[in-house]
Write a protein that holds these residues in place. Structure first.
Motif, PDB file in Angstrom:
ATOM      1  N   MET A  63      29.920  34.020  27.578  1.00 36.57           N
ATOM      2  CA  MET A  63      28.719  34.064  26.726  1.00 36.57           C
ATOM      3  C   MET A  63      28.337  32.666  26.239  1.00 36.57           C
ATOM      4  SD  MET A  63      28.908  37.510  24.423  1.00 36.57           S
ATOM      5  CE  MET A  63      30.620  37.969  24.430  1.00 36.57           C
ATOM      6  N   LYS A  64      29.374  31.840  25.972  1.00 35.29           N
ATOM      7  CA  LYS A  64      29.089  30.501  25.441  1.00 35.29           C
ATOM      8  C   LYS A  64      28.735  29.506  26.548  1.00 35.29           C
ATOM      9  CE  LYS A  64      31.625  31.172  21.168  1.00 35.29           C
ATOM     10  NZ  LYS A  64      32.867  31.061  20.401  1.00 35.29           N
ATOM     11  N   GLN A  65      29.425  29.613  27.693  1.00 33.75           N
ATOM     12  CA  GLN A  65      29.246  28.615  28.759  1.00 33.75           C
ATOM     13  C   GLN A  65      28.148  28.984  29.753  1.00 33.75           C
ATOM     14  OE1 GLN A  65      31.083  25.978  28.284  1.00 33.75           O
ATOM     15  NE2 GLN A  65      32.436  26.912  26.754  1.00 33.75           N
ATOM     16  N   GLN A  66      27.997  30.280  29.998  1.00 31.76           N
ATOM     17  CA  GLN A  66      27.028  30.725  31.008  1.00 31.76           C
ATOM     18  C   GLN A  66      26.113  31.788  30.426  1.00 31.76           C
ATOM     19  OE1 GLN A  66      30.580  31.597  33.813  1.00 31.76           O
ATOM     20  NE2 GLN A  66      28.773  31.643  35.119  1.00 31.76           N
ATOM     21  N   PRO A  67      25.351  31.431  29.394  1.00 33.87           N
ATOM     22  CA  PRO A  67      24.530  32.436  28.724  1.00 33.87           C
ATOM     23  C   PRO A  67      23.620  33.179  29.705  1.00 33.87           C
ATOM     24  CG  PRO A  67      23.953  30.199  28.019  1.00 33.87           C
ATOM     25  CD  PRO A  67      25.184  30.091  28.825  1.00 33.87           C
ATOM     26  N   GLY A  68      23.675  34.511  29.620  1.00 32.76           N
ATOM     27  CA  GLY A  68      22.788  35.336  30.431  1.00 32.76           C
ATOM     28  C   GLY A  68      23.255  35.603  31.853  1.00 32.76           C
ATOM     29  N   ALA A  69      24.350  34.985  32.282  1.00 31.84           N
ATOM     30  CA  ALA A  69      24.806  35.187  33.666  1.00 31.84           C
ATOM     31  C   ALA A  69      25.287  36.616  33.866  1.00 31.84           C
ATOM     32  CB  ALA A  69      25.938  34.209  33.989  1.00 31.84           C
ATOM     33  N   PRO A  70      25.023  37.181  35.047  1.00 32.47           N
ATOM     34  CA  PRO A  70      25.601  38.495  35.328  1.00 32.47           C
ATOM     35  C   PRO A  70      27.127  38.395  35.313  1.00 32.47           C
ATOM     36  CG  PRO A  70      24.084  37.795  37.074  1.00 32.47           C
ATOM     37  CD  PRO A  70      24.274  36.626  36.176  1.00 32.47           C
ATOM     38  N   ILE A  71      27.771  39.459  34.800  1.00 31.36           N
ATOM     39  CA  ILE A  71      29.230  39.481  34.763  1.00 31.36           C
ATOM     40  C   ILE A  71      29.725  40.590  35.688  1.00 31.36           C
ATOM     41  CG2 ILE A  71      31.281  39.820  33.303  1.00 31.36           C
ATOM     42  CD1 ILE A  71      29.626  38.877  30.898  1.00 31.36           C
ATOM     43  N   LEU A  72      30.623  40.224  36.581  1.00 33.43           N
ATOM     44  CA  LEU A  72      31.227  41.215  37.473  1.00 33.43           C
ATOM     45  C   LEU A  72      32.696  41.389  37.095  1.00 33.43           C
ATOM     46  CD1 LEU A  72      31.098  43.050  40.023  1.00 33.43           C
ATOM     47  CD2 LEU A  72      31.758  41.038  41.367  1.00 33.43           C
ATOM     48  N   MET A  73      33.056  42.630  36.751  1.00 36.68           N
ATOM     49  CA  MET A  73      34.459  42.933  36.431  1.00 36.68           C
ATOM     50  C   MET A  73      35.170  43.394  37.701  1.00 36.68           C
ATOM     51  SD  MET A  73      33.679  45.336  33.121  1.00 36.68           S
ATOM     52  CE  MET A  73      32.098  45.056  32.323  1.00 36.68           C
ATOM     53  N   LEU A  74      36.286  42.773  38.005  1.00 39.93           N
ATOM     54  CA  LEU A  74      37.109  43.216  39.132  1.00 39.93           C
ATOM     55  C   LEU A  74      38.241  44.061  38.554  1.00 39.93           C
ATOM     56  CD1 LEU A  74      37.409  39.850  41.141  1.00 39.93           C
ATOM     57  CD2 LEU A  74      35.526  41.515  41.100  1.00 39.93           C
ATOM     58  N   ARG A 108      23.094  40.369  24.770  1.00 38.25           N
ATOM     59  CA  ARG A 108      22.636  38.991  24.964  1.00 38.25           C
ATOM     60  C   ARG A 108      22.080  38.768  26.362  1.00 38.25           C
ATOM     61  NH1 ARG A 108      24.580  35.363  21.103  1.00 38.25           N
ATOM     62  NH2 ARG A 108      24.832  33.681  22.633  1.00 38.25           N
ATOM     63  N   GLY A 109      21.836  39.869  27.075  1.00 36.82           N
ATOM     64  CA  GLY A 109      21.142  39.764  28.355  1.00 36.82           C
ATOM     65  C   GLY A 109      22.028  39.603  29.571  1.00 36.82           C
ATOM     66  N   HIS A 110      23.346  39.713  29.376  1.00 35.29           N
ATOM     67  CA  HIS A 110      24.228  39.661  30.545  1.00 35.29           C
ATOM     68  C   HIS A 110      24.215  41.018  31.240  1.00 35.29           C
ATOM     69  CE1 HIS A 110      26.385  35.832  29.548  1.00 35.29           C
ATOM     70  NE2 HIS A 110      26.025  36.160  28.315  1.00 35.29           N
ATOM     71  N   GLN A 111      23.884  41.020  32.515  1.00 33.13           N
ATOM     72  CA  GLN A 111      24.046  42.248  33.295  1.00 33.13           C
ATOM     73  C   GLN A 111      25.540  42.466  33.518  1.00 33.13           C
ATOM     74  OE1 GLN A 111      22.219  41.970  37.154  1.00 33.13           O
ATOM     75  NE2 GLN A 111      22.398  44.176  37.564  1.00 33.13           N
ATOM     76  N   LEU A 112      25.998  43.695  33.359  1.00 36.23           N
ATOM     77  CA  LEU A 112      27.429  43.981  33.500  1.00 36.23           C
ATOM     78  C   LEU A 112      27.651  44.928  34.669  1.00 36.23           C
ATOM     79  CD1 LEU A 112      28.397  44.750  29.745  1.00 36.23           C
ATOM     80  CD2 LEU A 112      28.504  42.552  30.929  1.00 36.23           C
ATOM     81  N   LEU A 113      28.380  44.443  35.665  1.00 31.06           N
ATOM     82  CA  LEU A 113      28.740  45.300  36.797  1.00 31.06           C
ATOM     83  C   LEU A 113      30.257  45.333  36.902  1.00 31.06           C
ATOM     84  CD1 LEU A 113      26.242  44.035  39.535  1.00 31.06           C
ATOM     85  CD2 LEU A 113      26.016  46.062  38.085  1.00 31.06           C
ATOM     86  N   SER A 114      30.782  46.417  37.447  1.00 32.28           N
ATOM     87  CA  SER A 114      32.219  46.437  37.703  1.00 32.28           C
ATOM     88  C   SER A 114      32.480  47.025  39.070  1.00 32.28           C
ATOM     89  CB  SER A 114      32.959  47.220  36.615  1.00 32.28           C
ATOM     90  OG  SER A 114      32.597  48.581  36.617  1.00 32.28           O
ATOM     91  N   VAL A 115      33.554  46.562  39.683  1.00 23.11           N
ATOM     92  CA  VAL A 115      33.957  47.129  40.968  1.00 23.11           C
ATOM     93  C   VAL A 115      35.459  47.419  40.929  1.00 23.11           C
ATOM     94  CG1 VAL A 115      34.100  44.810  42.013  1.00 23.11           C
ATOM     95  CG2 VAL A 115      34.036  46.841  43.484  1.00 23.11           C
ATOM     96  N   LEU A 201      22.940  43.858  41.915  1.00 18.15           N
ATOM     97  CA  LEU A 201      22.404  42.864  40.977  1.00 18.15           C
ATOM     98  C   LEU A 201      20.898  43.054  40.791  1.00 18.15           C
ATOM     99  CD1 LEU A 201      24.358  39.674  42.118  1.00 18.15           C
ATOM    100  CD2 LEU A 201      24.420  40.676  39.816  1.00 18.15           C
ATOM    101  N   ALA A 202      20.239  43.468  41.858  1.00 19.71           N
ATOM    102  CA  ALA A 202      18.774  43.597  41.803  1.00 19.71           C
ATOM    103  C   ALA A 202      18.346  44.770  40.926  1.00 19.71           C
ATOM    104  CB  ALA A 202      18.224  43.759  43.215  1.00 19.71           C
ATOM    105  N   LYS A 203      19.250  45.732  40.688  1.00 19.88           N
ATOM    106  CA  LYS A 203      18.842  46.947  39.965  1.00 19.88           C
ATOM    107  C   LYS A 203      18.639  46.725  38.463  1.00 19.88           C
ATOM    108  CE  LYS A 203      20.840  50.870  41.273  1.00 19.88           C
ATOM    109  NZ  LYS A 203      21.948  51.735  41.771  1.00 19.88           N
ATOM    110  N   LYS A 204      19.457  45.865  37.905  1.00 23.15           N
ATOM    111  CA  LYS A 204      19.310  45.513  36.486  1.00 23.15           C
ATOM    112  C   LYS A 204      19.072  46.703  35.569  1.00 23.15           C
ATOM    113  CE  LYS A 204      17.813  40.714  37.141  1.00 23.15           C
ATOM    114  NZ  LYS A 204      19.119  40.375  37.704  1.00 23.15           N
ATOM    115  N   ASN A 205      19.878  47.729  35.758  1.00 21.54           N
ATOM    116  CA  ASN A 205      19.796  48.870  34.844  1.00 21.54           C
ATOM    117  C   ASN A 205      20.804  48.677  33.725  1.00 21.54           C
ATOM    118  OD1 ASN A 205      19.904  51.515  33.646  1.00 21.54           O
ATOM    119  ND2 ASN A 205      21.699  51.869  34.924  1.00 21.54           N
TER     120      ASN A 205
END
Lengths: 233, 299
Positions: A63-74, A108-115, A201-205
């Motif tokens: 959140m501090k270094q890459q504001p708004g970047a999508p986050i992918l949880m492995l 804060r606008g981070h898209q959150l995906l997990s796989v 990533l394109a879905k942004k739901n």
């Protein structure tokens, strides 16, 4: 089962900096014209106070270094750490803290995906994985609440009966396909993983559509209806 | 709400709600007469409850409009199944629309109902997401824990995702229960029959001393009511700043207590007066023994 390195190589053919520190992986991956922040676990990590703190540190850093970047949880977790020490220190507040970090990231606008690339179990999956906007799984990934023999022991239902039911009902038994039917897993990624990730990533739901999805897939028909009745009462 | 002492622990979900809220102010949503029960239990030959083990609705607390949910301790250990979970999620979503002064959650549960395991786990995740939406809307979510099942499993995580927690001495909060730890790791790791150990490790006093519970009360519904009234309207913003502070506090906790084998050691380390007597002390005495700790540690 996919190793995390191989997974990252397939997800990010343009390159990534994902590294392991103990049972936690963090880093960044390039895909299309985006840089995705990666955070996850490996080796069927039991998520207790230590790993929860390490993961939440990583999410706060993102959140501090890459504001708004999508986050992918492995996701590769056998569940919460079962130990006296972890409960004494507080699995509850530490795992909740991790969930709160993701919840704040979402606002804060981070898209959150997990796989789920290996296995995902109960309390571990709750804090790392299911908290995402959308959860995916790779073929062969295991998702469960509890193994059937243990479930049989605790519920006092015969194992044969449980096994028979699992063949027809997605509600009970282990398996990523069951979680797809229930709407908790968006889909199982078939084909090139980078393409699958790009599509996701394109879905942004960022709304919780799992109940509606479970109902439309026929696996979980009660939840959406009941929640709606309560809202509209 | 009369003057006589009424045990929270010993009462049913509906009695707890009736005694917690202003007299006759409770209006139930999806009451048992409407028969919304689990479709999964009959398949397994299990009895159902027409409210699926949770009572939800709206009412007044000291004149303020609140939404409230109470898990019924006597039905399948307060466990979360598909319908049970959806009632709670729906209530939280209703809160975002209706903006009550607070949402009160009377949690009394072992966690996921294993008879509908997958649906139960997903329901808990949906409850968790819905809690965050209520918090983002600035409406406080207040958790009350003092029932016979304690607050365990995924709901033990959700409980700490809320704004405030009121716990009684009899209340317990953890993720894994003692029996689960013992079954997985052996009796040397956790002797589930050692009730004193269970209470020291997971009980209300320990959670209060660690700062995880905001208020501790005796096992008396009137005390829970007063505590809940004191928290009305007090929402805690969930921001990068607030979670960074929480992160710092948890890091400190880890550094100081990571090597402690038992709660008594932690209480000594915290500087509780006469730490060995914590389990025996009545709540007023306990509050006196721990007042300076709470002031210094969790100001």
């Amino acid at each position: 089962m996919l190793e995390w390195k191989e997974l990252c190589d397939q997800l990010f053919p343009q390159g990534h900096t994902v590294k392991a520190d103990g049972q936690v992986v963090t880093g960044q991956g390039r895909i299309g014209d985006e840089t995705v922040a990666v955070v996850g676990t490996l080796d069927h990590a039991a998520i207790g106070v230590d790993i929860a703190l390490q993961l939440s540190e990583a999410v706060i850093d993102i959140m501090k270094q890459q504001p708004g970047a999508p986050i992918l949880m492995l996701v590769d977790t056998q569940g919460q750490q079962l130990s006296r020490r972890d409960e004494l220190l507080g699995n509850s507040p530490f795992l909740a803290h991790l969930a709160k970090c993701f919840a704040v990231a979402r606002t804060r606008g981070h898209q959150l995906l997990s796989v789920v690339y290996s296995e995902a179990v109960s309390g571990g999956f709750l804090s790392l994985g299911m908290i995402a906007d959308e959860t995916y799984a790779v073929p062969g990934a295991q998702i469960r609440v509890m193994a059937l023999p243990a479930m049989s022991r605790i519920t006092k239902l015969p194992l044969e009966e449980l096994e028979a039911l699992c063949r027809t009902s997605p509600i009970l038994g282990p398996g990523a396909h069951n979680f797809v039917a229930l709407g908790a897993v968006e889909e199982i990624w078939e084909g090139p993983l980078d393409q699958c990730l790009l599509t996701a990533l394109a879905k942004k739901n960022n709304l919780d559509k799992r109940r509606e999805l479970g109902a439309s897939r026929g696996g979980r028909t009660g939840a959406a209806r009941i929640a709606q009745l309560v809202r509209e009462h | 709400m009369s003057g006589a002492h009424k045990s929270f622990l010993e009462r049913t979900a509906r009695q707890r709600i009736a005694d917690l809220l202003d007299n006759d102010s409770f209006s139930e949503i999806l009451p048992p007469a409407e028969r919304h029960f689990s479709p999964h239990l009959p398949v397994l030959g299990q009895p159902v409850a027409f409210d699926d083990g949770i009572v939800i609705g709206s009412g007044l607390l000291s004149g303020a409009k609140v939404l409230i949910a109470a898990q019924e301790p006597a039905f399948m250990g307060g466990s979360v199944g598909e319908i049970h979970g959806a009632k709670l999620t729906g209530l939280l979503e209703r809160a975002v629309q209706q903006r009550p002064a607070a949402v009160l959650l009377l949690l009394d549960t072992g966690g996921v109902r294993l008879h509908e395991a997958n649906a139960g786990l997903i329901a808990i995740s949906e409850i968790q997401r819905a809690v965050f939406e209520v918090r983002h809307a600035g409406i406080p979510v207040i958790v009350l824990i003092g029932g016979s099942n304690g607050c365990y499993g995924g709901i033990g995580i959700v409980a700490k995702c809320c704004d405030h927690m009121i716990i009684s001495e009899e209340g317990r909060l953890s993720v894994s229960g003692p029996e689960v730890i013992e079954a997985a790791k052996g009796v040397e790791e956790f002797d589930a029959r050692d009730r004193a150990l269970v209470w020291r490790t997971m009980g209300g006093k320990h959670r209060y001393l660690m700062g995880d519970a905001d208020l501790i009360v005796p096992d008396d519904i009137a005390a829970f009511r007063d505590a809940a009234i004191s928290l009305l309207g007090a929402s805690r913003p969930l921001t990068l700043e607030s979670i960074t502070q929480e992160h710092q506090a948890l890091q400190n906790r880890m550094q100081r207590f990571s090597a402690c084998a038992d709660a008594t050691q932690i209480w000594q380390e915290l500087g509780v007066t006469d730490a060995k007597n914590v389990p025996l002390a009545e709540i007023p005495e306990f509050l006196e023994m721990s007042a300076h700790v709470r002031r210094e540690e969790h100001a």
